[in-house]
Design an enzyme around this catalytic site. Sequence first.
Site, PDB file in Angstrom:
ATOM      1  N   CYS A  37     -38.571 -38.773  74.305  1.00 51.91           N
ATOM      2  CA  CYS A  37     -39.788 -37.980  74.093  1.00 51.91           C
ATOM      3  C   CYS A  37     -40.992 -38.712  74.665  1.00 51.91           C
ATOM      4  CB  CYS A  37     -39.977 -37.679  72.617  1.00 51.91           C
ATOM      5  SG  CYS A  37     -39.965 -39.159  71.635  1.00 51.91           S
ATOM      6  N   GLU A  66     -41.855 -35.328  64.348  1.00 46.70           N
ATOM      7  CA  GLU A  66     -42.045 -35.938  65.668  1.00 46.70           C
ATOM      8  C   GLU A  66     -41.330 -35.053  66.669  1.00 46.70           C
ATOM      9  OE1 GLU A  66     -44.019 -38.167  66.559  1.00 46.70           O
ATOM     10  OE2 GLU A  66     -44.502 -38.948  64.568  1.00 46.70           O
TER      11      GLU A  66
HETATM   12  N1  LIG Z   1     -41.359 -37.241  69.239  1.00 45.65           N
HETATM   13  C1  LIG Z   1     -40.249 -37.879  69.030  1.00 45.65           C
HETATM   14  O1  LIG Z   1     -40.225 -38.930  68.403  1.00 45.65           O
HETATM   15  C2  LIG Z   1     -38.964 -37.350  69.547  1.00 45.65           C
HETATM   16  C3  LIG Z   1     -38.780 -36.038  69.907  1.00 45.65           C
HETATM   17  N2  LIG Z   1     -37.570 -35.576  70.342  1.00 45.65           N
HETATM   18  C4  LIG Z   1     -37.431 -34.180  70.741  1.00 45.65           C
HETATM   19  O2  LIG Z   1     -36.141 -33.704  70.330  1.00 45.65           O
HETATM   20  C5  LIG Z   1     -35.645 -32.736  71.228  1.00 45.65           C
HETATM   21  C6  LIG Z   1     -34.200 -33.031  71.578  1.00 45.65           C
HETATM   22  O3  LIG Z   1     -33.441 -33.243  70.461  1.00 45.65           O
HETATM   23  P1  LIG Z   1     -32.518 -32.072  69.838  1.00 45.65           P
HETATM   24  O4  LIG Z   1     -31.525 -32.746  68.973  1.00 45.65           O
HETATM   25  O5  LIG Z   1     -32.032 -31.169  70.911  1.00 45.65           O
HETATM   26  O6  LIG Z   1     -33.581 -31.262  68.997  1.00 45.65           O
HETATM   27  P2  LIG Z   1     -33.344 -30.029  68.007  1.00 45.65           P
HETATM   28  O7  LIG Z   1     -34.668 -29.644  67.529  1.00 45.65           O
HETATM   29  O8  LIG Z   1     -32.475 -29.008  68.586  1.00 45.65           O
HETATM   30  O9  LIG Z   1     -32.501 -30.669  66.804  1.00 45.65           O
HETATM   31  C7  LIG Z   1     -33.023 -31.703  66.002  1.00 45.65           C
HETATM   32  C8  LIG Z   1     -32.289 -31.720  64.681  1.00 45.65           C
HETATM   33  O10 LIG Z   1     -32.596 -30.524  63.950  1.00 45.65           O
HETATM   34  C9  LIG Z   1     -31.394 -29.905  63.548  1.00 45.65           C
HETATM   35  N3  LIG Z   1     -31.568 -28.477  63.386  1.00 45.65           N
HETATM   36  C10 LIG Z   1     -31.307 -27.479  64.273  1.00 45.65           C
HETATM   37  N4  LIG Z   1     -31.585 -26.271  63.718  1.00 45.65           N
HETATM   38  C11 LIG Z   1     -32.027 -26.507  62.462  1.00 45.65           C
HETATM   39  C12 LIG Z   1     -32.458 -25.667  61.407  1.00 45.65           C
HETATM   40  N5  LIG Z   1     -32.485 -24.349  61.519  1.00 45.65           N
HETATM   41  N6  LIG Z   1     -32.853 -26.235  60.251  1.00 45.65           N
HETATM   42  C13 LIG Z   1     -32.845 -27.593  60.119  1.00 45.65           C
HETATM   43  N7  LIG Z   1     -32.418 -28.427  61.074  1.00 45.65           N
HETATM   44  C14 LIG Z   1     -32.017 -27.900  62.246  1.00 45.65           C
HETATM   45  C15 LIG Z   1     -30.418 -30.277  64.643  1.00 45.65           C
HETATM   46  O11 LIG Z   1     -29.099 -30.065  64.230  1.00 45.65           O
HETATM   47  P3  LIG Z   1     -27.960 -29.691  65.316  1.00 45.65           P
HETATM   48  O12 LIG Z   1     -27.745 -30.874  66.144  1.00 45.65           O
HETATM   49  O13 LIG Z   1     -26.816 -29.369  64.480  1.00 45.65           O
HETATM   50  O14 LIG Z   1     -28.490 -28.508  66.085  1.00 45.65           O
HETATM   51  C16 LIG Z   1     -30.773 -31.742  64.841  1.00 45.65           C
HETATM   52  O15 LIG Z   1     -30.211 -32.540  63.830  1.00 45.65           O
HETATM   53  C17 LIG Z   1     -36.569 -32.805  72.410  1.00 45.65           C
HETATM   54  O16 LIG Z   1     -37.426 -31.690  72.427  1.00 45.65           O
HETATM   55  C18 LIG Z   1     -37.391 -34.064  72.199  1.00 45.65           C
HETATM   56  O17 LIG Z   1     -38.663 -34.057  72.693  1.00 45.65           O
HETATM   57  C19 LIG Z   1     -36.501 -36.388  70.396  1.00 45.65           C
HETATM   58  C20 LIG Z   1     -36.641 -37.703  70.040  1.00 45.65           C
HETATM   59  C21 LIG Z   1     -37.887 -38.286  69.620  1.00 45.65           C
HETATM   60  O1  LIG Z   2     -39.586 -44.833  73.888  1.00 49.25           O
HETATM   61  C1  LIG Z   2     -39.170 -45.261  72.828  1.00 49.25           C
HETATM   62  O2  LIG Z   2     -38.955 -46.460  72.626  1.00 49.25           O
HETATM   63  C2  LIG Z   2     -38.926 -44.335  71.682  1.00 49.25           C
HETATM   64  C3  LIG Z   2     -38.783 -42.970  72.179  1.00 49.25           C
HETATM   65  C4  LIG Z   2     -38.329 -42.020  71.191  1.00 49.25           C
HETATM   66  O3  LIG Z   2     -38.503 -42.134  70.023  1.00 49.25           O
HETATM   67  C5  LIG Z   2     -37.598 -40.877  71.705  1.00 49.25           C
HETATM   68  O4  LIG Z   2     -37.637 -40.611  72.876  1.00 49.25           O
HETATM   69  O5  LIG Z   2     -36.920 -40.259  70.904  1.00 49.25           O
END
Ligand SMILES: NC(=O)C1=CN([C@@H]2O[C@H](COP(=O)(O)OP(=O)(O)OC[C@H]3O[C@@H](n4cnc5c(N)ncnc54)[C@H](OP(=O)(O)O)[C@@H]3O)[C@@H](O)[C@H]2O)C=CC1
Ligand SMILES: O=C(O)CCC(=O)C(=O)O
Length: 476
Positions: free
Chosen positions: A279, A245
């Site tokens: 997101c 996701e």
């Molecule tokens: N579609 C959805 O449901 C959602 C999407 N998002 C998306 O998430 C992003 C923001 O979250 P963010 O935490 O910054 O996302 P990241 O992709 O930076 O990190 C997500 C997870 O992946 C880990 N990670 C980083 N590098 C690696 C690697 N090389 N191998 C395996 N795991 C790794 C991170 O660890 P670490 O923290 O240590 O870097 C973290 O636990 C936004 O782009 C947003 O759109 C967020 C929520 C919901």
């Molecule tokens: O909008 C929500 O309730 C869920 C959104 C979500 O999963 C996210 O932004 O990470």
Amino acid sequence: MKPLLIDGAWVTTAHAEENRNPSNTNDVIDLYAHAGRAETQAAIEAAARAVPAWASTTPQFRFDILNRVADQVIGRKTEIGTLLSREEGKTLREGIAETERAANIFRFFAGECLRQAGELLPSVRPGVSVEVTREPLGVIGIITPWNFPMAIPSWKIAPALCYGNTVVFKPAELVPGCAWVLADILQSAGVPKGVFNLVTGQGSVVGNTILEAENVEAVTFTGSQGVGSHVAQACIRHMRKLQLEMGGKNPLVVLDDADLDLAVDCAVDGAFYSTGQRCTASSRLIVTEGIYGRFIEKLTERCRALKVGDALDAETDIGPVASAAQLETDLKYIEIARAQGGNLRAGGDLVKGSNEGYFLRPALFTDTTNDMRINREEVFGPVASVIRVRDFEEALATANDTEFGLCSGIMTTSLRYASQFRKESRAGVVMVNLPTAGVDYHVPFGGRKSSSYGPREQGRYAAEFFSTVKTSYIRA
Ligand SMILES: NC(=O)C1=CN([C@@H]2O[C@H](COP(=O)(O)OP(=O)(O)OC[C@H]3O[C@@H](n4cnc5c(N)ncnc54)[C@H](OP(=O)(O)O)[C@@H]3O)[C@@H](O)[C@H]2O)C=CC1
Ligand SMILES: O=C(O)CCC(=O)C(=O)O
């Protein structure tokens, strides 16, 4: 130091990291263990050893545990909600609501333990019957982002355990506190040793070890597109089941016939609540000509009235941005939007709080076009832009003109436009007269195109990812 949880034991590490409050960077929440490759590998091996016994527990046994987790989360909702707001920065109201959502998710999947069923069919061959059943996968690697530190881990951990899998959980580095509390609750609710393992630490170390380990059967990931694509490549290399996701650039269409006040409410909620760090956030507001002027005027007024401040302050509408790095990204995109001709109607400036924190006033751009970078790339902050269109047809085409496909929304009093939008929107989730963000916990969630990959999360559809199907042919 808050330790790791490996094979039912709390394990300290040589290295630990401070976790700081984005509303007040002088406030150190705690020190959290940072796992290396060896600890992560130990957690994966423990999870693999625990699979046979956990997979053969009764539905009642798993129900009782998940139900106890739900009880404990709800019983501690104010304490956990406060920790969540302190480490992630969403307001206390949002932090407590997310904690309640996490409890509901555990309760839902407790119930699902008792509702697992198969199918018994006659074969096309005489004297043969066919049984279709679901079985656990084995060890599931769970990698989560920082923006929903209780809800997202819960909607992955609860179904993983419900369907008889064991878990190695790697939360985002910014939010180890909620992950640790969840681990503590799972442990005290009676999850047998090795069934659930928490490994806090760096993505490049812990995450990569999970991706490369031999005995991980499936990986569920929520996060950025960049890391998601890296996760996908590793999983495909190992022929592993995969669920991703990722981001969104979600449109909220406002038509001439919309209820103006409701449209403004939904735009403010969808674009700016949770500091826009969802997101599902409505980052593109696509507005038809007849309502454009009135909508902009009212929305600008509302944006200017939003109170930005400490997440724990009861008066605050919008908490801080979660980190210095995210704030830098937000400011960079505000500059890009300006440079490409966007008109900054409200916000976009830093707010001085009573403490040192990452406070940014929600930024509203008008006069943008769908080809500008601000409308093509995910910012993941309190930044929204308005695109003016002629009519419904242009609004629909503009809404669909994006590489993402997570959520979309429409504000209209016309049943015809609402139905057509619902059918023709190329998104996994469609909202009619509601904010694009804020989804229920008992129905499927996920998107299309670059937003998601693999089976849906949440609700009964979660079984698709967290179990595997077996077809048995039986001659009596
Ligand atoms: N579609 C959805 O449901 C959602 C999407 N998002 C998306 O998430 C992003 C923001 O979250 P963010 O935490 O910054 O996302 P990241 O992709 O930076 O990190 C997500 C997870 O992946 C880990 N990670 C980083 N590098 C690696 C690697 N090389 N191998 C395996 N795991 C790794 C991170 O660890 P670490 O923290 O240590 O870097 C973290 O636990 C936004 O782009 C947003 O759109 C967020 C929520 C919901
Ligand atoms: O909008 C929500 O309730 C869920 C959104 C979500 O999963 C996210 O932004 O990470």
